[in-house]
Design a protein around this motif. Structure first.
Motif, short mmCIF file in Angstrom:
data_model
loop_
_atom_site.label_atom_id
_atom_site.label_comp_id
_atom_site.label_asym_id
_atom_site.label_seq_id
_atom_site.Cartn_x
_atom_site.Cartn_y
_atom_site.Cartn_z
N TYR A 137 -6.10 2.63 7.83
CA TYR A 137 -6.38 2.00 6.53
C TYR A 137 -7.88 1.91 6.29
N HIS A 175 -11.27 11.19 -2.68
CA HIS A 175 -9.95 10.67 -3.03
C HIS A 175 -8.84 11.64 -2.68
N LYS A 218 -0.25 4.98 3.71
CA LYS A 218 0.44 4.81 2.42
C LYS A 218 -0.20 3.67 1.62
N ARG A 219 -0.48 2.56 2.29
CA ARG A 219 -1.09 1.40 1.62
C ARG A 219 -2.48 1.75 1.11
N CYS A 278 -3.65 4.74 0.33
CA CYS A 278 -3.53 5.68 -0.77
C CYS A 278 -3.22 4.97 -2.08
N GLU A 279 -2.33 3.99 -2.01
CA GLU A 279 -1.94 3.23 -3.20
C GLU A 279 -3.08 2.36 -3.70
N GLU A 280 -3.81 1.73 -2.78
CA GLU A 280 -4.85 0.78 -3.18
C GLU A 280 -6.14 1.46 -3.62
N GLY A 327 -6.44 4.90 -4.50
CA GLY A 327 -6.27 6.11 -5.29
C GLY A 327 -6.58 7.38 -4.53
N LYS A 339 -5.07 10.91 -2.60
CA LYS A 339 -3.98 11.87 -2.51
C LYS A 339 -3.98 12.51 -1.13
N THR A 350 7.30 9.82 2.47
CA THR A 350 6.64 8.51 2.42
C THR A 350 5.24 8.62 1.83
N LEU A 351 4.53 9.69 2.19
CA LEU A 351 3.13 9.85 1.77
C LEU A 351 2.99 10.75 0.54
N ASP A 352 4.11 11.02 -0.13
CA ASP A 352 4.10 11.79 -1.37
C ASP A 352 3.34 13.11 -1.21
#
Length: 288
Positions: free
Chosen positions: A24, A36, A54-55, A57-59, A61, A63, A96-98
């Protein structure tokens, strides 16, 4: 709007930061540097690391361009996750990680030096690529210089390309150069087979005379061992031309990788690479 790609980081460049900052924290630092997009390699895919990525990436932005997965052990008995034994888990991590790309980072050591063994490997890899496509995931193969060995006058990498249908290629411009080819022209040969390109510059380092009494063996080792990995834009490769050839040939992701930063903090190296790429006109390629 003109067509553009996405510039990111090959995480093998910053693998040492995972121990220091965690997955993270490392991705947070990447975003703060202005990156990014990342390609995950040489990072343990534990449930904790996957959740942390995953967290992040979401927080922040970010890819995930690609994950890494070998077909089988590089040498017999080597521990790790492999497509032949951990298929469902690897596919689940992608979901999970798109992420819809997996990449094989290297020809197995047991297949090097043998056209037959290499072809047997890529036949099975291509079959795995077909299986992965059923799950919406593409499998790609990353080259080094060893694939520029010739068999009956043909590069092993071209032999692999001509004997696969489903597997794509992640071309590495440094290793193409080290293999003796022009990266710009070689990329064009793989038009339609690439979605990933490694931006890794190439330089001849400073020669340093070995210390101690003169020894021919030590001298020759130093003489032949000065080829280095360089920050993007700090070496001799035509980076802009490589990027444009990659984009025209179908590449979507352009991953900065530096195998060795020679004592410089890898984040500092990535900062230099980013600044040079912005000067070349690629500022908007760092944004999703």
């Amino acid at each position: 709007m003109s067509k553009k790609g996405l510039i990111g980081i090959q995480m093998s460049t910053i693998k040492s930061k995972i121990d220091e900052l965690g997955a993270y924290g490392t991705l947070k630092a990447c975003a703060e540097l202005g990156y990014h997009c990342v390609e995950v390699s040489q990072i343990s895919m534990t449930p904790e690391n996957v959740a942390d990525m995953k967290r992040a990436c979401e927080e922040f932005g970010i890819k995930i361009a690609a994950l890494s997965a070998n077909l089988e052990p590089m040498v017999e008995g080597m521990p790790g996750e492999y497509l032949v034994s951990d298929f469902d888990k690897i596919v689940a991590d992608c979901k999970t990680l798109d992420c819809d790309l997996l990449r094989i980072g290297m020809l197995p050591m047991t297949c090097m030096g043998s056209r037959e063994k290499a072809l047997d490997f890529v036949k099975r890899a291509d079959e795995m690529a077909a299986r992965l496509k059923e799950h919406g995931i593409d499998l790609y193969y990353h080259n080094h210089h060893i694939e520029f060995s010739k068999y009956d006058g043909e590069y092993l990498l071209d032999i692999i390309k001509n004997n696969t249908k489903y597997m794509g290629f992640e071309l590495d411009i440094h290793w193409i150069q080290r293999g003796g080819e022009n990266p710009v022209e070689f990329i064009k040969k793989y038009n339609g087979r690439i979605r990933l390109l490694h931006l890794k510059d190439y330089r001849v380092g400073e020669f340093k005379m070995p210390e101690g009494p003169f020894d021919v063996k030590n001298f020759m080792s130093a003489f032949t061992g000065i080829i280095q990995f360089a920050e993007v834009g700090e070496g001799t490769l035509p980076i802009k031309e490589c990027i444009e050839a990659g984009l025209a040939s179908g590449s979507e992701y352009f991953l900065i990788e530096q195998d060795d930063t020679y004592g410089r903090d890898p984040f500092e190296s990535l900062k230099i690479s980013r600044e040079n790429l912005i000067k070349m006109g690629y500022a908007d390629w760092f944004e999703l």
